[in-house]
Write a protein that holds these residues in place. Structure first.
Motif, PDB file in Angstrom:
ATOM      1  N   VAL A 171       1.805   7.317  -7.270  1.00 22.75           N
ATOM      2  CA  VAL A 171       1.114   8.426  -6.622  1.00 22.75           C
ATOM      3  C   VAL A 171       2.153   9.344  -5.995  1.00 22.75           C
ATOM      4  CG1 VAL A 171      -0.656   9.099  -4.960  1.00 22.75           C
ATOM      5  CG2 VAL A 171      -0.785   6.867  -6.083  1.00 22.75           C
ATOM      6  N   LEU A 173       2.549  12.369  -3.317  1.00 33.68           N
ATOM      7  CA  LEU A 173       1.797  12.911  -2.178  1.00 33.68           C
ATOM      8  C   LEU A 173       2.622  13.954  -1.430  1.00 33.68           C
ATOM      9  CD1 LEU A 173       0.607   9.487  -0.743  1.00 33.68           C
ATOM     10  CD2 LEU A 173      -0.907  11.193  -1.782  1.00 33.68           C
ATOM     11  N   HIS A 177       0.839  13.820   4.158  1.00 30.11           N
ATOM     12  CA  HIS A 177      -0.456  13.239   3.828  1.00 30.11           C
ATOM     13  C   HIS A 177      -0.644  11.915   4.578  1.00 30.11           C
ATOM     14  CE1 HIS A 177      -3.809  11.671   1.484  1.00 30.11           C
ATOM     15  NE2 HIS A 177      -3.963  12.874   0.957  1.00 30.11           N
ATOM     16  N   ILE A 185      -1.191   2.272  -2.670  1.00 27.63           N
ATOM     17  CA  ILE A 185      -2.441   3.017  -2.561  1.00 27.63           C
ATOM     18  C   ILE A 185      -3.371   2.609  -3.695  1.00 27.63           C
ATOM     19  CG2 ILE A 185      -3.490   5.319  -2.529  1.00 27.63           C
ATOM     20  CD1 ILE A 185      -0.763   6.378  -1.566  1.00 27.63           C
ATOM     21  N   GLU A 189      -9.006   4.904  -2.906  1.00 28.17           N
ATOM     22  CA  GLU A 189      -8.625   5.699  -1.740  1.00 28.17           C
ATOM     23  C   GLU A 189      -8.303   7.137  -2.113  1.00 28.17           C
ATOM     24  OE1 GLU A 189      -6.202   3.178   1.297  1.00 28.17           O
ATOM     25  OE2 GLU A 189      -5.640   2.447  -0.693  1.00 28.17           O
ATOM     26  N   LEU A 190      -8.126   7.391  -3.393  1.00 27.26           N
ATOM     27  CA  LEU A 190      -7.739   8.729  -3.844  1.00 27.26           C
ATOM     28  C   LEU A 190      -8.886   9.517  -4.466  1.00 27.26           C
ATOM     29  CD1 LEU A 190      -4.434   7.662  -5.651  1.00 27.26           C
ATOM     30  CD2 LEU A 190      -4.558   8.978  -3.532  1.00 27.26           C
ATOM     31  N   GLU A 193     -10.029  12.699  -3.025  1.00 28.43           N
ATOM     32  CA  GLU A 193      -8.977  13.673  -2.733  1.00 28.43           C
ATOM     33  C   GLU A 193      -8.798  14.604  -3.936  1.00 28.43           C
ATOM     34  OE1 GLU A 193      -6.823  13.840  -0.004  1.00 28.43           O
ATOM     35  OE2 GLU A 193      -7.793  12.210   1.096  1.00 28.43           O
ATOM     36  N   LEU A 195      -7.129  16.083  -7.022  1.00 29.29           N
ATOM     37  CA  LEU A 195      -6.117  15.607  -7.969  1.00 29.29           C
ATOM     38  C   LEU A 195      -5.466  16.789  -8.673  1.00 29.29           C
ATOM     39  CD1 LEU A 195      -4.675  13.505  -9.790  1.00 29.29           C
ATOM     40  CD2 LEU A 195      -6.727  13.506 -11.228  1.00 29.29           C
ATOM     41  N   TYR A 240      -2.873  15.509  -4.623  1.00 29.82           N
ATOM     42  CA  TYR A 240      -1.969  14.445  -5.030  1.00 29.82           C
ATOM     43  C   TYR A 240      -1.873  14.443  -6.552  1.00 29.82           C
ATOM     44  CZ  TYR A 240      -5.970  11.797  -6.698  1.00 29.82           C
ATOM     45  OH  TYR A 240      -7.077  11.401  -7.401  1.00 29.82           O
TER      46      TYR A 240
END
Length: 302
Positions: A171, A173, A177, A185, A189-190, A193, A195, A240
């Motif tokens: 990942v 970031l 962040h 991660i 959890e992403l 968010e 992308l 991210y």
């Protein structure tokens, strides 16, 4: 066009140089009838007499054949040059080697491999071509490249592969962040968010597939086929990215810092491989490149 062979010309020149069929046969380690039949067939194919055969006096050229002899010698000389060049290219360690690479992978792995090739095999000139996976595969099949460095994702069965390394996805970031504080991660959890998606086959399907394998659908905010633009958008705090190729520097082109974190739940990897068309005979240049690439890529953290 007359259908003669280089072997027939070799027999003719040997007869002229030695003065007889028997002496030519002894020099070439073949039988006299073999040479006689070959030259008789050559005369039929050309529609002219080449040798005058005199009992106990050997052979001499006819006037017309004397005019052709220099061209025959030149043809054999060129054939010999061609054979030596082919031997050097196929079995030696000098010549030109066409190497393709996926454009997202090439900047990371090729410079070190090319440097090591120049140091280890200075007689090999590596010609580089980079592009998308489809472009590189098409160029391989067209014969314009010898081998290529690709990710082993959705490659056709028509390509043979030599695995080099299997770097994990990670990942990327922005440095501020909140998830930067995590050691690793999870995709869950992403998922909510934004992308920034590397939109180049086969990377796009690979990254989206990581989510979909867990029943997740990421929220794609921006797409780009350029890994540096993707990193730049991440650096600006716009989202991210999931990437595999990891540059040594954590700075983007515009000077922003990005932070890399491993994925906690990434069971699949995308191996880097050397690919070449199936059935293509491996030359010593290919072998040399594979050995150097294995050391430079397989022996380093990619």
């Amino acid at each position: 066009m007359p259908d003669f062979t280089l072997r027939q010309l070799e027999y003719l020149i040997a007869c002229v140089d030695t003065g007889s069929v028997a002496a030519a046969a002894a020099r070439l380690n073949v039988s006299s009838p073999t040479i006689s039949v070959a030259i008789a067939k050559l005369e039929d194919q050309l529609g002219m007499q080449l040798l005058l055969r005199r009992h106990a006096q050997g052979v001499t050229l006819t006037g017309a054949a004397a005019d052709l002899l220099p061209m025959a010698r030149n043809l054999l000389s060129q054939a010999d040059d061609f054979g030596r060049a082919a031997l050097d290219a196929g079995q030696g360690v000098r010549g030109r080697l066409g190497v393709g690479a996926l454009s997202t992978l090439a900047p990371k792995v090729l410079p070190g491999v090319i440097r090591a090739m120049a140091e280890t095999y200075p007689g090999i000139s590596v010609n580089i071509r980079e592009g998308s996976q489809a472009q590189i595969i098409d160029t391989l099949h067209a014969g314009h490249l010898d081998i290529a460095l690709l990710y082993d994702i959705d490659l056709p069965a028509s390509l043979e592969r030599i695995p080099l390394a299997a770097p994990p996805a990670y990942v990327a970031l922005p440095e501020d962040h909140p998830l930067v504080a995590c050691g690793d991660i999870a995709l869950s959890e992403l998922v909510d968010e934004p992308l920034i998606l590397l939109d180049m086959p086969p990377s796009r399907d690979y990254f989206l597939g990581l989510f979909r394998a867990q029943g997740l659908e990421p929220r794609v905010a921006q797409t780009s086929p350029s890994i540096e633009l993707v990193r730049g958008l991440v650096g600006q705090g716009l989202g991210y990215a999931i990437l595999v190729t990891q540059p040594e520097s954590d700075l983007t082109y515009d000077g922003r810092r990005i932070v890399s974190r491993p994925l906690r739940d990434c069971p699949t990897r995308s191996p880097i491989v050397i690919a070449r068309p199936s059935g293509l005979r491996e030359t010593r240049m290919m072998t040399a490149f594979a050995e150097v690439a294995a050391q430079e890529i397989g022996g380093a953290a990619t």
